[in-house]
Scaffold this motif. Structure first.
Motif, short mmCIF file in Angstrom:
data_model
loop_
_atom_site.label_atom_id
_atom_site.label_comp_id
_atom_site.label_asym_id
_atom_site.label_seq_id
_atom_site.Cartn_x
_atom_site.Cartn_y
_atom_site.Cartn_z
N ARG A 1 0.81 -1.20 -0.09
CA ARG A 1 -0.01 0.19 0.10
C ARG A 1 0.94 1.33 -0.07
O ARG A 1 1.56 1.56 0.88
CB ARG A 1 -1.05 0.03 1.31
CG ARG A 1 -1.93 -1.10 1.23
CD ARG A 1 -3.05 -0.72 0.15
NE ARG A 1 -3.55 0.43 0.52
CZ ARG A 1 -4.71 0.66 1.51
NH1 ARG A 1 -5.08 -0.63 2.22
NH2 ARG A 1 -5.28 1.80 1.81
N ARG A 2 0.65 1.90 -0.97
CA ARG A 2 1.71 3.04 -1.03
C ARG A 2 1.38 4.09 -0.08
O ARG A 2 2.21 4.89 0.48
CB ARG A 2 1.21 3.88 -2.36
CG ARG A 2 1.89 3.15 -3.72
CD ARG A 2 1.34 3.58 -4.93
NE ARG A 2 1.69 3.09 -6.15
CZ ARG A 2 3.26 3.24 -6.50
NH1 ARG A 2 3.74 4.04 -6.17
NH2 ARG A 2 3.43 2.40 -7.74
N SER A 3 -0.06 4.57 0.31
CA SER A 3 0.01 5.33 1.29
C SER A 3 0.44 5.14 2.74
O SER A 3 1.10 5.89 3.21
CB SER A 3 -1.45 5.93 1.55
OG SER A 3 -2.21 4.49 1.74
N ALA B 1 3.10 3.30 2.92
CA ALA B 1 4.49 3.11 2.87
C ALA B 1 5.00 4.54 3.04
O ALA B 1 6.05 5.03 3.68
CB ALA B 1 4.81 2.74 1.31
N ARG B 2 4.28 5.73 2.32
CA ARG B 2 4.76 7.08 2.72
C ARG B 2 4.60 7.48 4.01
O ARG B 2 5.40 8.04 4.58
CB ARG B 2 3.78 8.03 1.92
CG ARG B 2 4.23 7.90 0.27
CD ARG B 2 3.27 9.15 -0.29
NE ARG B 2 1.97 9.01 -0.21
CZ ARG B 2 1.19 8.30 -1.22
NH1 ARG B 2 1.55 7.64 -2.28
NH2 ARG B 2 -0.21 8.24 -0.98
N THR C 1 8.32 7.39 1.74
CA THR C 1 8.48 7.31 0.31
C THR C 1 7.40 5.95 -0.11
O THR C 1 7.54 5.03 0.53
CB THR C 1 9.49 7.18 -0.41
OG1 THR C 1 9.50 6.94 -1.53
CG2 THR C 1 10.55 6.00 0.38
N ASP C 2 7.10 6.12 -1.46
CA ASP C 2 6.30 4.95 -2.02
C ASP C 2 7.17 4.51 -3.23
O ASP C 2 6.38 3.80 -3.96
CB ASP C 2 4.83 5.08 -2.11
CG ASP C 2 4.59 6.36 -3.23
OD1 ASP C 2 3.55 6.50 -3.88
OD2 ASP C 2 5.61 6.78 -3.83
N ILE D 1 11.26 0.92 -1.57
CA ILE D 1 10.47 -0.25 -0.74
C ILE D 1 11.17 -1.32 -1.13
O ILE D 1 11.37 -2.47 -0.25
CB ILE D 1 9.14 -0.24 -1.17
CG1 ILE D 1 8.75 1.18 -0.88
CG2 ILE D 1 8.21 -1.31 -0.31
CD1 ILE D 1 8.45 1.81 0.45
N SER E 1 0.56 -5.46 3.42
CA SER E 1 0.97 -5.86 1.97
C SER E 1 0.18 -7.27 1.74
O SER E 1 -0.16 -8.05 2.78
CB SER E 1 2.29 -6.25 1.81
OG SER E 1 2.71 -7.10 2.80
N ASP F 1 -3.67 2.88 -4.92
CA ASP F 1 -3.16 2.88 -3.80
C ASP F 1 -2.17 1.69 -3.57
O ASP F 1 -1.41 1.57 -2.39
CB ASP F 1 -3.72 3.16 -2.49
CG ASP F 1 -3.12 3.60 -1.24
OD1 ASP F 1 -3.36 3.10 -0.15
OD2 ASP F 1 -2.22 4.35 -1.38
#
Lengths: 316, 281, 468
Positions: C161-163, C165-166, C171-172, C177, C281, C303
């Motif tokens: 999930r990008r959000s 990760a940020r 960062t995504d 990652i 994940s 996302d």
């Protein structure tokens, strides 16, 4: 002379009436059943060729030496008794309530219909429902922990042996008590009310009548219920399999029944039809043995009388 | 007088409470099933609800979209269930009656044999049956699904026990004196007397056939046009890949409805509780 | 009563001996292979059996290009093993069997290793023409014979999930990652960061089982070596890994394929206490993107990002085989070639050419939702390289927040090796996972007992295996 001929002619009809059964049985059932018995003495394997080689009693010997088969045997009995006893008590209580002539209850038909509903569901459906309910973050846990606080932490029910076993027993009872009640009621309605009438005149109480009139006269139907439940119970398979979601009844094979064991032997990767057939045969003999005992115990007084009479006739 | 009424009331109160609790235990899961059939998959995953949703048409379309032919499955299931029910009940009663009333040679062995047959586990019988039908070329047809039900040992067992309680030989004698043939006696006297038992067995036979999966899988699995409802429902689960729960629940609900209907029709006959013992002592 | 049963038993013995003589049911496994001349086809009806209706898409398209052919299709689900358990005895009996069968990764080996499939070595040259990924062909080979080919390649990856990760890593960017999840140990560390930064409301994965395939694929020895049960050290490490995930609250205790597993993808998962919890994940393969994530995560569209899994693995895939006793062996092989070793077909499959409209045009009686959208990763390297750019700005691309899934799949596919794949993998692997699961929950007390339970289970399903 005349009566004797008439009797013989009449009895000939017996053969005619049972003919359809016998014909169909010979055509469709004889070969498969005989084949099963035969295969149990071989090491037949689906892939490597059937019928394989005859290995005598080896299948049976290794099964009885196999701790997992013994466990399956124990589980089968445990799961059956754990479901049958509550089911029987429930069904008897219900049947008594529904056929009571002194305390007439309204809506018995409606209730009977509802109690039979669980039996109408496919086992797949039931298992899927219960699996859905019992997950760690599922509705039952949410209810017990979140809504009511009866438990402090959620519990992953289907990962514990006792919980899974209990769930299987519960589901089996739930699915079958209605049917058992219906059979018992249909048996009870066949008891002539004159028995009860004369007993009431004599001043007998409800419970006394139940135990002294109803139960004894219900013996044939009770026997039917017992034996069919036994046979079904020994073959218990779909609920434990589908609920535990693993061919060997996890966790730790706690709900592994003999039938599941048989399936595991029959399917990939074992493909061992011979061993599976042997399990089938063992199942048959266990059921037969217990059924024999049940038949003995449930002999009605009439039959005992008949036997006595026959003995007198042959000896006298 | 008062204590009797109190007794009556408290007895009935306890009974009804007990019955209603059982009622809830039985109905709740099924009610949930029906409700879920009307909701979206997201809603189902989000939790349980007692209120129906509005997604039923959508769920139906999803089922259609997968090519799951429910009417065809219904038709196949009905044909098989109705035929097997009729055949097994009629011929089992016939056989049980014969054992009960007539005294023919080998009768005891025959009945013992039937009892033994009720003890045979169904499963490996299935593989043997499958092999056998394959050899005879009868796979993927309805014959092996229907005909074998004429020989139903369990049902014969029930009727034998039932007739032991319910059938009075004097009745038969009376009919014979009146000049009826054996067949007529069976059809006109024994059948009506056995109605509660017969309808009981009929329901069980119907439900058993309706929900059967393993048998149809092996016998008619190869012909998709003969698939019964359980096979089709499993396909729906497979195609919906566990993701379209709404559609899956709707499928389950649809399989449930015909048997509920059949049961409601049949149960009237059982409920009417014909008291037997038509020969008063 | 006893007499009755004695009579019965004797009559059974009599009957069985009769049948011994009368009904020989021996099946002689014929040897296939050798000279590759097949008998003539008997008719123009192609009999196909499969476990999903995916096969019908290919079959219909094939019939569209060859109008004189009729398709006879049957479908049996593989959910509870019904398909395999129905198909194997059927093939063993011979006679009236399907011409073409579809096989899933879970059971392909048991069929490929059986004597019941037909030899397709004649199609091997096409493998070179289209440059099929080696592992795809590897899975279908047995004793030098090619018995199954596939139109798909299904390496496994990790979707994150990008959000989140940020939020937790600042960062995504997938390459950054990727570094965090380069080894199992670093994965655990990253998991701890997630747990601490989220106050225990976000979990690395749904359950430890997500990593099982990765560990299994990294082993040196498969489960069965020289007919002996072998537990590779990496499997023992998996137990430790899973225990850490469990004890340190790095996993959400949500089973794969459960309702909650799907909810986690869509961010509406609530635990028993009524608090929302999140999953960082999911370890899924190529088809996990289109068939699982995209179908079930509408709210988190865009996302997700994709990286390589800390332990490379492979999951699923559908192969097509021809039966030994096929009535139309030549037609069957032609279908397999067309479906799996033909660049035009593969490209069309991957780009969603076989849509509802296309299929309905060939056969209007087909169900309305049969068509396949774009995105499936196919087995031909030529095709993959050629169409990789096609996927820029498709739904899948946007779902991944602007990442081309084809690129990363394309990088992984050539390196997948299925040398460890065995017919018994699914059955044994499931028992391993069950035993570990029971151990993690506390039903089983120690690792010793876990191993014992595992061995007991394997003894049931493989009675002839050496187990110490």
């Amino acid at each position: 002379m005349n009566t004797k001929n008439k009797k013989l002619v009449k009895d000939y009809w017996g053969y005619i009436f049972i003919a359809p059964f016998i014909i169909i049985f010979i055509i469709f059932a004889l070969y498969p059943i005989a084949n099963t018995f035969f295969l149990s003495f071989t090491n037949a394997n689906i892939i490597h060729g059937m019928p394989g080689n005859i290995i005598g009693f080896n299948n049976f010997i290794s099964l009885f030496n196999d701790p997992m088969f013994i466990r399956a045997l124990q589980n089968t009995w445990l799961l059956w008794l754990g479901n049958f006893i509550p089911q029987m008590i429930l069904a008897l209580v219900l049947a008594a309530m529904f056929s009571s002539t002194t305390f007439k209850l309204k809506g018995t038909g409606f209730f009977k219909a509802i109690y039979y509903l669980p039996n109408l569901l496919m086992p797949v459906t039931v298992a899927a429902l219960f699996q859905h309910y019992l997950t760690l973050h599922g509705p039952i846990n949410s209810f017990l922990v979140g809504t009511t606080g009866l438990m402090s932490e959620p519990r992953n029910f289907l990962q514990f042996a006792t919980d899974t076993r209990f769930t299987v027993m519960f589901i089996q009872t739930w699915m079958w008590f209605g049917q058992t009640a219906i059979v018992l009621v249909s048996g009870m309605t066949s008891i002539s009310p004159s028995y009860y009438e004369s007993a009431m005149v004599d001043g007998a109480s409800q419970t006394r009548m139940f135990f002294k009139i109803t139960l004894p006269l219900l013996k044939p139907v009770l026997l039917f219920v017992l034996v069919t439940s036994l046979v079904g119970g020994m073959q218990m398979f779909d609920i434990p399999l589908l609920l535990s979601d693993g061919p060997l009844g996890p966790p730790d094979m706690s709900v592994l029944t003999m039938n599941m064991f048989m399936r595991a032997r029959m399917n990939h990767p074992a493909n061992a039809i011979g061993s599976a057939a042997a399990v089938s045969v063992i199942l048959f003999f266990i059921s037969s043995f217990v059924a024999l005992i049940l038949f003995r115990v449930f002999r009605t007084d009439e039959q005992k009388q008949q036997k006595k009479q026959r003995r007198v006739e042959t000896n006298g | 007088m008062d204590s009797y009424r109190i007794k009556q009331f408290s007895y009935k109160f306890i009974c009804y409470t007990f019955l209603i609790i059982l009622f809830l235990i039985c109905v709740l899961p099924i009610y949930m099933l029906l409700i879920n059939a009307t909701r979206t998959t997201e809603a189902i995953n989000a939790g349980f609800s007692l209120i129906p949703g509005t997604n039923i048409i959508n769920n139906w379309n999803i089922i259609q979209g997968f090519g799951i032919n429910i009417p065809l499955g219904l038709r196949n299931s009905l044909i098989i269930a109705i035929s097997t029910t009729f055949l097994s009940v009629y011929f089992s009663l016939l056989t049980a009656y014969a054992i009960n009333i007539y005294d023919f040679k080998f009768k005891k062995a025959f009945y013992g044999f039937i009892l033994a047959m009720t003890l045979v586990p169904m499963n490996l019988y299935l593989i043997g049956f499958f092999q056998y039908m394959h050899h005879l070329g009868m796979l993927n047809s309805l014959t092996p699904m229907i005909l074998p039900s004429i020989a139903a040992p369990g049902t014969v067992f029930f009727f034998k026990q039932y007739l032991d309680s319910a059938l009075v030989p004097e009745l038969i004698q009376a009919a014979r004196i009146d000049g009826a043939t054996e067949f007529e006696i069976f059809n006109k006297i024994v059948l009506p007397i056995s109605k509660p038992g017969a309808f009981t067995m009929a329901i069980f036979a119907f439900v058993g056939s309706w929900n059967a999966f393993m048998g149809p899988l092996f016998i008619i699995g190869g012909n998709i046009n003969l698939h019964t409802l359980p096979l089709i429902m499993q396909r729906l689960q497979g195609d919906a890949f566990r993701t379209d729960f709404g559609a899956i629940y709707l499928g389950m609900a649809i399989s449930l409805i015909p048997i509920i209907i059949v049961y409601s029709i049949f149960s009237k006959y059982i409920v009417s509780g014909i008291t037997l013992g038509s020969v008063k002592e | 009563m006893k007499n009755k049963f004695k009579k019965l038993f004797l009559s059974f013995l009599a009957a069985t001996s009769l049948f011994l003589v009368a009904c020989g049911t021996g099946v002689n496994p014929a040897t296939s292979g050798g000279i590759e001349v097949f008998p003539e086809d008997q008719d123009r009806i192609l009999r196909i059996a499969s476990f999903t209706n995916e096969a019908l898409v290919l079959a219909t398209a094939f019939a569209g290009e060859n109008p004189d052919i009729e398709i006879d299709f049957t479908e049996i689900t593989m959910q509870g093993g019904e398909y395999q358990n129905w198909l194997m005895p059927l093939l063993a009996l011979g006679g009236d069997v399907p011409d073409v069968i579809f096989l899933e990764a879970e059971f392909i080996r048991q069929f490929v290793e059986s004597p019941f499939l037909g030899n397709m070595n004649s199609l091997l040259p096409y493998v070179d023409y289209v440059d099929t990924f080696p592992f795809v062909v590897e899975a279908g080979m047995h004793n030098g014979e090619a018995r199954a080919f596939s139109f798909q390649a299904t390496p496994g990856v990790m979707y994150f999930r990008r959000s989140m990760a940020r939020e937790y890593f600042g960062t995504d960017d997938p390459s950054f990652i990727q570094e965090l999840f380069s080894t199992p140990e670093s994965t655990l560390d990253a998991g701890r960061v997630i747990r601490d930064a989220s106050g225990g409301t976000t979990f690395l994965v749904s359950s430890a089982n997500e990593f099982f395939r990765g560990f299994a694929a990294g082993r040196r020895d498969p489960w069965v070596v020289d007919n002996t049960l072998t537990i590779d050290p990496l499997m023992m490490y998996f137990i430790d890994f899973a225990r850490i995930l469990n004890e340190e609250n790095l996993q959400a205790q949500v089973d794969q394929w459960s309702g909650e597993w799907f909810q986690g993808m869509d961010d509406n998962l609530i635990n028993a206490h009524g608090q929302p919890i999140r999953i960082f994940s999911y370890l899924l393969p190529t088809w996990g993107l289109t068939y699982v994530l995209m179908d079930n995560a509408p709210s988190t569209f865009g996302d997700f990002g994709v990286i390589e899994s800390p332990l490379p693995y492979h999951w699923g895939g559908t192969w097509i085989a021809v039966t030994r006793d096929a009535r139309n062996p030549n037609l069957a092989r032609e279908f397999v070639r067309w479906a799996t070793l033909n660049e035009v077909t593969l490209e069309r499959w991957a780009t969603g050419y076989f849509s509802n409209e296309f299929l309905r045009a060939i056969d209007p009686s087909l169900p309305s939702d049969l068509g396949r959208g774009p995105g499936d990763f196919v087995s031909s390297r030529n095709v993959v390289n050629r169409i990789s750019n096609y996927f820029e700005d498709t739904d899948a691309y946007n779902f991944l927040g602007g990442q081309n899934p084809y690129e990363i799949f394309g990088q992984l596919a050539p390196n997948v090796s299925l040398r460890l794949m065995q017919g018994t993998d699914a059955a044994i692997g499931d028992e391993w996972q069950d035993a570990v699961g029971a151990y993690l929950e506390g039903q089983i007390g120690s690792v010793q007992e876990l191993l014992q339970s595992f061995r007991n289970a394997v003894r049931v399903i493989l009675p002839d295996l050496n187990i110490n």
